[in-house]
Write a protein that holds these residues in place. Structure first.
Motif, PDB file in Angstrom:
ATOM      1  N   UNK A  39       0.824  -1.211   0.000  1.00  8.86           N
ATOM      2  CA  UNK A  39       0.000   0.000   0.000  1.00  8.86           C
ATOM      3  C   UNK A  39       0.857   1.259   0.000  1.00  8.86           C
ATOM      4  N   UNK A  40       1.871   1.294   0.874  1.00  9.61           N
ATOM      5  CA  UNK A  40       2.748   2.459   0.940  1.00  9.61           C
ATOM      6  C   UNK A  40       3.579   2.589  -0.334  1.00  9.61           C
ATOM      7  N   UNK A  41       3.963   1.472  -0.923  1.00 12.58           N
ATOM      8  CA  UNK A  41       4.814   1.481  -2.118  1.00 12.58           C
ATOM      9  C   UNK A  41       4.087   1.960  -3.367  1.00 12.58           C
ATOM     10  N   UNK A  42       2.774   2.083  -3.307  1.00 16.16           N
ATOM     11  CA  UNK A  42       2.044   2.608  -4.470  1.00 16.16           C
ATOM     12  C   UNK A  42       2.541   3.996  -4.854  1.00 16.16           C
ATOM     13  N   UNK A  43       3.008   4.759  -3.877  1.00 14.50           N
ATOM     14  CA  UNK A  43       3.529   6.110  -4.140  1.00 14.50           C
ATOM     15  C   UNK A  43       5.050   6.187  -4.023  1.00 14.50           C
ATOM     16  N   UNK A  44       5.703   5.032  -3.930  1.00 14.54           N
ATOM     17  CA  UNK A  44       7.157   4.966  -3.775  1.00 14.54           C
ATOM     18  C   UNK A  44       7.815   5.162  -5.129  1.00 14.54           C
ATOM     19  N   UNK A  45       8.797   6.032  -5.191  1.00 13.33           N
ATOM     20  CA  UNK A  45       9.464   6.339  -6.459  1.00 13.33           C
ATOM     21  C   UNK A  45      10.150   5.130  -7.092  1.00 13.33           C
ATOM     22  N   UNK A  46      10.488   4.118  -6.316  1.00  8.21           N
ATOM     23  CA  UNK A  46      11.196   2.944  -6.844  1.00  8.21           C
ATOM     24  C   UNK A  46      10.297   1.721  -7.043  1.00  8.21           C
ATOM     25  N   UNK A  47       8.996   1.897  -6.984  1.00  7.60           N
ATOM     26  CA  UNK A  47       8.100   0.734  -7.013  1.00  7.60           C
ATOM     27  C   UNK A  47       8.289  -0.152  -8.238  1.00  7.60           C
ATOM     28  N   UNK A  48       8.650   0.430  -9.372  1.00  4.12           N
ATOM     29  CA  UNK A  48       8.848  -0.361 -10.586  1.00  4.12           C
ATOM     30  C   UNK A  48      10.246  -0.966 -10.665  1.00  4.12           C
ATOM     31  N   UNK A  49      11.234  -0.319 -10.053  1.00  2.00           N
ATOM     32  CA  UNK A  49      12.612  -0.805 -10.094  1.00  2.00           C
ATOM     33  C   UNK A  49      12.947  -1.752  -8.944  1.00  2.00           C
ATOM     34  N   UNK A  50      12.114  -1.779  -7.910  1.00  2.00           N
ATOM     35  CA  UNK A  50      12.417  -2.552  -6.695  1.00  2.00           C
ATOM     36  C   UNK A  50      11.124  -3.242  -6.254  1.00  2.00           C
ATOM     37  N   UNK A  51      10.691  -4.264  -7.008  1.00  2.00           N
ATOM     38  CA  UNK A  51       9.423  -4.917  -6.694  1.00  2.00           C
ATOM     39  C   UNK A  51       9.438  -5.621  -5.336  1.00  2.00           C
ATOM     40  N   UNK A  52       8.267  -5.706  -4.754  1.00  2.00           N
ATOM     41  CA  UNK A  52       8.070  -6.408  -3.481  1.00  2.00           C
ATOM     42  C   UNK A  52       7.525  -7.792  -3.810  1.00  2.00           C
ATOM     43  N   UNK A  53       8.200  -8.803  -3.293  1.00  2.38           N
ATOM     44  CA  UNK A  53       7.817 -10.180  -3.595  1.00  2.38           C
ATOM     45  C   UNK A  53       7.521 -10.958  -2.313  1.00  2.38           C
ATOM     46  N   UNK A  54       6.356 -11.578  -2.262  1.00  2.00           N
ATOM     47  CA  UNK A  54       5.984 -12.429  -1.130  1.00  2.00           C
ATOM     48  C   UNK A  54       6.781 -13.726  -1.181  1.00  2.00           C
TER      49      UNK A  54
END
Length: 127
Positions: A39-54
């Motif tokens: 949710x917080x990463x939706x506005x994170x500048x690196x969201x596309x370069x640093x994906x979050x993986x479960x």
């Protein structure tokens, strides 16, 4: 900033689970951490370069909740003892610092407070 290297923020989704008769009851602390980070990463500048993986389990059950930063040619960091509500922004802040470092080195003094005492491993890069 590093742009050609693939980065990943791993989040353990089984951390801080309640189990009964071999089945998980309710939402785990790790799943809550993942949801809040996403949710917080939706506005994170690196969201596309640093994906979050479960990740189903990172085998640090006694130090939950757990996340890891990994990238090609960089150190890999494993952090634990993260309190869900107190560490969300700190995880993304630290991930941003990791992203900006050519070798991924995160000196203790540069880490946000929740990630200073919760380090579980610093693993050398393969290259």
């Amino acid at each position: 900033m590093v742009t050609s290297v693939s980065h990943t923020l791993f989040v353990c989704t089984t951390c801080a689970s309640v189990w009964q008769d071999g089945k998980r009851i309710g939402e785990s602390g790790g799943q809550k951490l993942l949801n809040k980070l996403q949710n917080l990463a939706e506005n994170w500048e690196l969201r596309d370069q640093f994906p979050i993986q479960a990740v189903e389990c990172m085998s640090a059950c006694n130090r939950s909740c757990v996340v890891a930063f990994a990238a090609e040619g960089k150190l890999t960091y494993l952090f634990g003892d993260l309190v869900v509500d107190d560490s969300i922004s700190a995880v993304l802040e630290c991930a941003s610092k990791y992203y900006a470092k050519e070798n991924g080195l995160l000196p203790w003094s540069e880490r946000p407070e929740p990630l200073k005492k919760g380090i579980l491993a610093k693993i050398p890069s393969l290259s």
